[in-house]
Design an enzyme around this catalytic site. Structure first.
Site, PDB file in Angstrom:
ATOM      1  CG  ASP A  78      -8.206-107.200 -19.083  1.00  0.00           C
ATOM      2  OD1 ASP A  78      -9.447-107.219 -19.237  1.00  0.00           O
ATOM      3  OD2 ASP A  78      -7.436-107.879 -19.784  1.00  0.00           O
ATOM      4  CD  GLU A 135     -11.539-110.469 -23.330  1.00  0.00           C
ATOM      5  OE1 GLU A 135     -11.647-111.377 -24.163  1.00  0.00           O
ATOM      6  OE2 GLU A 135     -11.087-109.346 -23.617  1.00  0.00           O
TER       7      GLU A 135
HETATM    8 ZN   LIG Z   1     -10.440-106.156 -26.245  1.00  0.00          ZN
HETATM    9 ZN   LIG Z   2     -13.189-106.305 -24.703  1.00  0.00          ZN
END
Ligand SMILES: [Zn+2]
Ligand SMILES: [Zn+2]
Length: 393
Positions: A78, A135
């Site tokens: 992401d 994440e």
């Molecule tokens: Zn990051």
């Molecule tokens: Zn990262």
């Protein structure tokens, strides 16, 4: 030094993927085009994979020992809500969204590793690749785990591109490498009133200010200085006019630590101090702690495997340790709460340029790190497979 440990053909393919992902970054849980790009690469390799956690992908390379536990390698996919200012020819075309944490690189590295693993004809232990979304949203790892990402997995390996270290270094460190990251919200309920008659009120601004200062003593006076930790209030909101005493105040902040025991202690201290300050001034104070990612602590046996793998890719002196504690959060810790693993960093400074850090609008990295990362993941999959084979015999 060999900064090109993989074939020119694979390297140029993964650079193409990196630039394409960089041009089309997607925020957490929106990684649909990214997922399609990963799938298209895997289709060309003729590798079995499935979609997981909505916008993620799990790849399974079978081994000769079909029932043996597998080795997992993980990349995050992401991007961040940042307006890109790199001026790169392949800069983001998705306004306000940018790959400013190098996850475009992580994804490309792991695809490079997929190409290398696909060439191993005598693979004995199954290898699993996790392309994990969200994440930065810090919930992607949990969603992957809920979708079976760790089923029959013995060990997991991951890493991050790092602009603090020279290209060609791999940072393998025993112990804490990422901090836990928890959020807190404190609501203060006092008694509003006329600014000229404070004796008739309980001033939420004064209570909030005292509380903010008192929170500063947690890290400075209550935590062993040998354990890095942070309590930051990033948001303080109260009041509506210059002549009105505020009835309510809200504080929002983050808590970072590298040890679970310190993490627990920091949370307890915030609860205790908030309730005491409330009592002291007759305000009602409520604390809400939202737990995020746990700390990432590399165990020594896993570190040894990673060092061995890293030395196959870069010279021994370039396999280094973290120079300073890293207080950033990383949801790789969610995997390591369940199975052993190790998280490394890949040096990627571009010579002669200012090392803009991750999460900055000018973040970029030397693309040769992609080949180093791909070769490292391939090497660690083999070293870890050998370790699992020993246990099977
Ligand atoms: Zn990051
Ligand atoms: Zn990262």
């Amino acid at each position: 030094m060999n900064l090109q440990p993989i074939s020119e053909d694979i390297f140029s393919r993964i650079v193409d993927v990196r630039r394409d992902l960089h041009t089309h970054p997607e925020l957490s849980w929106n990684e649909r085009r990214t997922q399609g790009r990963i799938a298209a690469y895997l289709d060309k390799l003729n590798v079995p994979y499935r979609k997981a956690a909505d916008t993620g992908i799990i790849v399974d390379f079978p081994g000769k020992f079909a029932d043996a536990p597998s080795v997992a390698l993980r990349a995050d996919t992401d991007a961040l809500p940042i307006v890109e200012e790199t001026g790169l020819p392949f800069a983001s075309q998705n306004p306000g969204v940018m790959h400013a944490c190098g996850h475009d690189g992580h994804t490309s590295m792991l695809l490079g590793a997929a190409s290398l693993i696909a060439q191993d004809n005598d693979r004995k232990i199954p290898i699993r690749l996790l392309f994990q979304p969200a994440e930065e949203g810090a919930s992607g790892a949990k969603a992957m785990i809920n979708d079976g990402a760790l089923d029959n997995v013995a060990m997991i390996f991951g890493g991050h591109i790092d602009r603090h270290y020279p290209l060609g270094t791999i940072i393998v460190t025993e112990g804490a490498v990422n901090a836990s990251s928890d959020k807190f919200t404190i609501t203060i309920d006092g008694q509003g009133g006329h600014a000229a008659r404070p004796h008739e009120t309980v001033d939420a601004v004064v209570v909030g200010s005292l509380l903010i200062m008192a929170l500063q003593t947690i890290v400075s006076r209550e935590v062993n200085p040998a354990h890095p930790s942070v309590v930051t209030v990033g948001h303080f909101e109260a009041g509506s006019a210059h002549n009105v005493i505020a009835a309510q105040a809200t504080l929002k902040g983050t808590i970072r630590s590298q040890e679970q025991s310190v993490r627990d202690g920091l949370q307890q201290s915030i609860l205790r101090i908030a309730s005491s300050i409330g009592q002291l001034h007759g305000a009602h104070v409520e604390v809400d702690i939202e737990e995020g990612t746990p700390p990432v602590n590399n165990p020594s046996d896993m570190v040894k495997l990673c060092e061995q793998a890293a030395r196959q890719v870069v010279p021994e002196e370039d396999v280094r340790e973290l120079e300073v504690a890293n207080m950033g959060g990383e949801d790789f810790g969610d995997y390591m709460e369940i199975i052993p693993g190790c998280y490394v960093r890949f040096g990627s400074i571009i010579d002669g340029t200012f090392p803009h850090p991750a999460h900055s609008s000018k973040f970029d990295f030397d693309e040769r790190v992609l080949g180093i990362g791909a070769a490292y993941y391939h090497a660690v999959s083999k070293v870890a497979s050998e370790e699992i084979l020993k246990d099977l015999k």
